[in-house]
Write an enzyme that holds these catalytic residues in place. Sequence first.
Site, PDB file in Angstrom:
ATOM      1  N   HIS A   4      41.333  75.818  10.121  1.00 12.19           N
ATOM      2  CA  HIS A   4      39.920  76.255  10.041  1.00 12.19           C
ATOM      3  C   HIS A   4      39.471  76.448   8.585  1.00 12.19           C
ATOM      4  O   HIS A   4      38.544  77.214   8.320  1.00 12.19           O
ATOM      5  CB  HIS A   4      39.682  77.560  10.812  1.00 12.19           C
ATOM      6  CG  HIS A   4      40.319  77.593  12.169  1.00 12.19           C
ATOM      7  ND1 HIS A   4      39.632  77.283  13.312  1.00 12.19           N
ATOM      8  CD2 HIS A   4      41.588  77.878  12.546  1.00 12.19           C
ATOM      9  CE1 HIS A   4      40.458  77.373  14.362  1.00 12.19           C
ATOM     10  NE2 HIS A   4      41.651  77.735  13.913  1.00 12.19           N
TER      11      HIS A   4
ATOM     12  N   GLU B 169      33.580  61.394  -3.680  1.00  9.60           N
ATOM     13  CA  GLU B 169      32.386  61.467  -2.821  1.00  9.60           C
ATOM     14  C   GLU B 169      32.019  60.087  -2.277  1.00  9.60           C
ATOM     15  O   GLU B 169      31.626  59.942  -1.118  1.00  9.60           O
ATOM     16  CB  GLU B 169      31.212  62.052  -3.604  1.00  9.60           C
ATOM     17  CG  GLU B 169      31.421  63.509  -3.974  1.00  9.60           C
ATOM     18  CD  GLU B 169      30.365  63.985  -4.967  1.00  9.60           C
ATOM     19  OE1 GLU B 169      29.496  64.755  -4.555  1.00  9.60           O
ATOM     20  OE2 GLU B 169      30.414  63.579  -6.140  1.00  9.60           O
TER      21      GLU B 169
ATOM     22  N   SER C  83      27.236  65.428 -15.734  1.00 14.37           N
ATOM     23  CA  SER C  83      25.867  65.603 -15.274  1.00 14.37           C
ATOM     24  C   SER C  83      24.955  65.365 -16.459  1.00 14.37           C
ATOM     25  O   SER C  83      25.270  65.732 -17.590  1.00 14.37           O
ATOM     26  CB  SER C  83      25.684  67.029 -14.743  1.00 14.37           C
ATOM     27  OG  SER C  83      24.319  67.385 -14.813  1.00 14.37           O
TER      28      SER C  83
END
Length: 467
Positions: free
Chosen positions: A166, A300, A287
């Site tokens: 979990h 990603e 970034s």
Amino acid sequence: MAEGNQDTKSSNQMWGGRFASGPDAIMEEINASIDFDKKLFAQDIRGSIAHATMLAHQGIISADDKDKIVEGLNTILSEIQSGRFEFSRKLEDIHMNIEARLADLIGPAAGRLHTARSRNDQVALDFRLWVKEELQKTETMFSDLIAALLDRADEHAESVMPGFTHLQTAQPVTFGHHCMAYVEMFGRDRARVRHAIEHMDECPIGAAALAGTGFPLDRHMTAKALGFREPTRNSIDTVSDRDFALEFLSIAAIAATHLSRFAEEIVIWSTPQFGFIRLSDAFSTGSSIMPQKKNPDAAELVRAKTGRINGSLIALLTIMKGLPLAYSKDMQEDKEQVFDAAENLELALAAMTGMVRDMTIRTDRMRAAAGSGYSTATDLADWLVREAGLPFREAHHVTGRAVALAESKGCDLSDLSLSELQDIHAAITEKVFDVLSVDASVASRTSFGGTAPSQVRQQIAWWRARN
Ligand code: ARG
């Protein structure tokens, strides 16, 4: 082939015998597949050479015509490879582009190549050859990824990290053990690839349009020449079957799912909050506005590739659903799905292998996290069963009280004093502290396939012998 035949007004030079005029511009647009099926040029030429050689061997065409055909096809191969070939949308697809050029080069003998053959078995052959080669390439890429994981697992067979259920800290495990979980997954993917290669290893050429042919072919000869185990056994099935493409896409979808789970973990682990790994500069980006950031873009994108690969599988399943036997033009839509999935699966596998090899494992951060969250509570309960003879359910209850006490004091289980523990249960002795450390916890899990470093090393050796 005369260039003049290729304007829109005249009928198709390959099949235009019964057509008075050429296709509407929209018809040409929807019908042409050359923009994507030109990828099959090498397979098409190999298939044609094998077919022509067999036709000559069987006395169906002359040896002289066969020689001209083979020479012409080899010329076309080098024209395409060197970028000198002009593909034409008017000629619809790769098969007719090549055949038309062959006619330019060798004249009427070119017309004999298509004896006892249809584009239906031709495209089934070309595409099967392509998918088989792609599966072989994919098999190697899985092996490379497995090798990278085995190296990292070996290096970190003893590095402790929290194991999760979990996504909550559950029990300490080793990073090596966690890596080996992915080795199992990619090992199954590779096994599926090998099985698919075996499954599809039958040669379609000679099924002709759908019914076979009256010419005395030797389909075993072409099958052997093209590296297939045997020819397909039912001509109707042969031209209507795209299971090999569906199997490729199913394998790709399952593998992409595995890759996405790993990618997700990499994304989580590389956050400052977890800090379990540091991605190399080679597999991250900055970034444009926030100078402090290092983003796990490769992970990603691997995670995202699952979307388009699953999409391709669903697309082809839907294209094939409800198609009557045998060939229908719907099936021309099979290639783009497979090409796109193949390209993106290759990219995802390469990026993942690179990330696995390059990432820095922050063992200090993993160890600190492994010790928090009362991860050795199960070890305390097991100790009470083993050393104090408590039934597990009672041991579970006693341990729960120890966890509650530690929680109220804001400390770990191993920070509780012996007298505090004895207040909870009198049978607890000093020896309990031996099992409350994460190292002791991990070392004790020696069941087959468990996280103990000795077990992890055993599983690494098993895989190394098979990789
Ligand atoms: N371009 C076609 C395809 O990809 C080749 C087979 C065409 N066969 C036909 N009967 N029109 O499916």
